[in-house]
Design a protein around this motif. Sequence first.
Motif, short mmCIF file in Angstrom:
data_model
loop_
_atom_site.label_atom_id
_atom_site.label_comp_id
_atom_site.label_asym_id
_atom_site.label_seq_id
_atom_site.Cartn_x
_atom_site.Cartn_y
_atom_site.Cartn_z
N GLU A 126 0.91 -1.32 0.18
CA GLU A 126 -0.36 0.13 -0.25
C GLU A 126 0.60 0.95 0.05
O GLU A 126 0.53 2.28 -0.49
N ARG A 127 1.93 0.93 0.41
CA ARG A 127 3.20 2.39 0.66
C ARG A 127 3.53 2.75 -0.45
O ARG A 127 3.96 3.77 -1.15
N THR A 128 3.87 1.31 -1.54
CA THR A 128 4.53 1.48 -2.12
C THR A 128 3.82 1.44 -3.66
O THR A 128 4.34 2.97 -4.04
N VAL A 182 -1.31 -0.72 -10.16
CA VAL A 182 -0.53 -0.30 -11.47
C VAL A 182 -1.47 -0.06 -12.94
O VAL A 182 -1.78 0.48 -14.40
N LEU A 183 -2.45 -1.63 -13.21
CA LEU A 183 -2.69 -1.91 -14.23
C LEU A 183 -4.23 -1.51 -14.18
O LEU A 183 -5.19 -1.56 -15.15
N GLY A 184 -4.42 -0.54 -12.82
CA GLY A 184 -5.76 0.13 -12.52
C GLY A 184 -7.04 -0.94 -12.35
O GLY A 184 -8.20 -0.51 -12.95
N ALA A 185 -6.45 -2.17 -12.10
CA ALA A 185 -8.07 -3.16 -11.56
C ALA A 185 -8.14 -2.84 -10.18
O ALA A 185 -9.32 -3.57 -9.87
N LEU A 186 -7.32 -1.77 -8.98
CA LEU A 186 -7.76 -1.82 -7.79
C LEU A 186 -8.77 -0.25 -7.72
O LEU A 186 -8.39 0.91 -8.53
N ALA A 187 -9.53 -0.16 -7.04
CA ALA A 187 -10.30 0.61 -6.36
C ALA A 187 -8.68 1.39 -5.15
O ALA A 187 -8.27 0.55 -5.32
N PRO A 188 -9.54 2.89 -5.06
CA PRO A 188 -8.54 3.74 -4.32
C PRO A 188 -7.98 2.35 -3.02
O PRO A 188 -7.14 2.85 -2.30
N GLN A 189 -9.07 2.66 -2.13
CA GLN A 189 -8.82 2.25 -0.97
C GLN A 189 -8.02 0.31 -1.16
O GLN A 189 -7.78 -0.05 -0.43
N GLN A 190 -8.50 -0.44 -2.29
CA GLN A 190 -7.82 -1.75 -2.09
C GLN A 190 -6.33 -1.98 -2.27
O GLN A 190 -5.33 -2.27 -2.34
N LEU A 192 -4.65 1.26 -1.83
CA LEU A 192 -3.81 2.38 -1.04
C LEU A 192 -4.16 2.00 -0.04
O LEU A 192 -3.10 2.63 1.25
N GLY A 193 -4.83 1.55 1.00
CA GLY A 193 -5.63 1.83 2.27
C GLY A 193 -5.06 2.86 3.05
O GLY A 193 -6.07 3.04 2.48
N ASP A 194 -4.95 3.12 3.98
CA ASP A 194 -4.84 3.54 4.58
C ASP A 194 -4.53 5.40 4.27
O ASP A 194 -4.39 6.36 4.46
N TYR A 195 -3.65 5.10 3.01
CA TYR A 195 -2.56 6.16 1.97
C TYR A 195 -4.21 6.94 1.23
O TYR A 195 -3.51 8.05 0.74
N ALA A 196 -5.03 6.08 1.37
CA ALA A 196 -6.21 7.15 0.55
C ALA A 196 -6.98 8.62 0.96
O ALA A 196 -6.71 9.11 0.07
N ARG A 197 -6.84 8.18 1.86
CA ARG A 197 -6.63 9.73 2.91
C ARG A 197 -5.63 10.62 2.26
O ARG A 197 -6.17 11.45 2.32
N LYS A 198 -4.89 10.42 1.79
CA LYS A 198 -3.34 11.39 1.88
C LYS A 198 -4.16 12.02 0.28
O LYS A 198 -3.60 13.03 -1.00
#
Length: 357
Positions: A126-128, A182-190, A192-198
């Motif tokens: 998620e940090r990556t 990278v492929l755009g296959a995940l939603a932001p929360q999936q 990034l986890g907590d990093y989505a808040r940034k």
Amino acid sequence: MRGVVVGLLASWLWVTGARAQEPVAAAPEVEPPPTWRFKQKERPVKVVVLAGSIGAWPKQPYAERLAEMCRNVEVRNLSKVGFGALQLKQRFKQHFLENPYVNLRDPELEYWLVFQGGLNSVGTPERTNHDIRELFTLAHARGLKVVAFSLTPWGDDSDPKRWAGAAGLRYLRATRTVVDFVLGALAPQQALGDYARKRAAGADAPWQPEELPEVAVDLYRSSLRHEAAPLRDLEAMRTALSKDALWKRQHADLDETARAAALEADAAEAAEVPRWFLRTELRSFDHIHPNAEGHRLIAETACPRLPASWGCTCPNAPVAAESPAEAPASQPPRLPMTTLLLLYPHWLRVLLGAPHL
């Protein structure tokens, strides 16, 4: 002597570039200010390649092959051994955006970033992804477009710390999390986890165009993968997971029926782990770094997806059939370049850079 040099290089890359783990705090590497510049005026598409040790591979890397395939492209390879996503983002700032010899305002030039990194920090996916997302946003803000190559297959049973039993399942899922972002296959929360808040758009907002690449190339599910590898023993995977402390904590709240179902599903997934390793014949000195043939496959996998403005001629690409009205009656059938090269003597194929044919 050549064998000694290759051996030393392999050992250096293993120590510095093959540790797919959480990045640790370290003093930043002090490097002189960049002085390089693009020099080929006849090639208006300027491409900077940014990756870790795979991109920095010294023998026929995919960056060189892209420059050969694409007649309008001039490539600068800024890949760096041992760098994870955070370090690559910083390197992009220092060695490209802050380079006074790169003119991003020239209206006659087209700038692209080719990114293929994150394996050195895949232990914290998620940090990556957060750092990669910030890199894409930074590039777009300065007028670049982005081609993103996913991580390549990696892993081996000879690396039990990361790939045996439950550990293998965790690294498999961490790798897929970075790949699928990278492929755009995940939603932001999936992704990034907590990093989505940034995110400037907010944690729950859909992806914004600047956060994702214009072109994404899936190398993880490509012909680099050892798709036909034997499965691991299913019962052994059940036993390993049922004894794993982290797996037990993660499933402690499930009732017995649900926990048994989760164990069965996870054991089946863990048994398939070897099928997500890099093919043996494409490995260099370890299970992470592709050899020259692997780099050829990377470039050829990407080629058909690259922008038309790059002017790429993709090897083995099917030639569009001409309609009967357009084709001259006396036109002979065209032979593919690989067939023509087979007609040449071996010494000439070597000279042309195609000794493998």
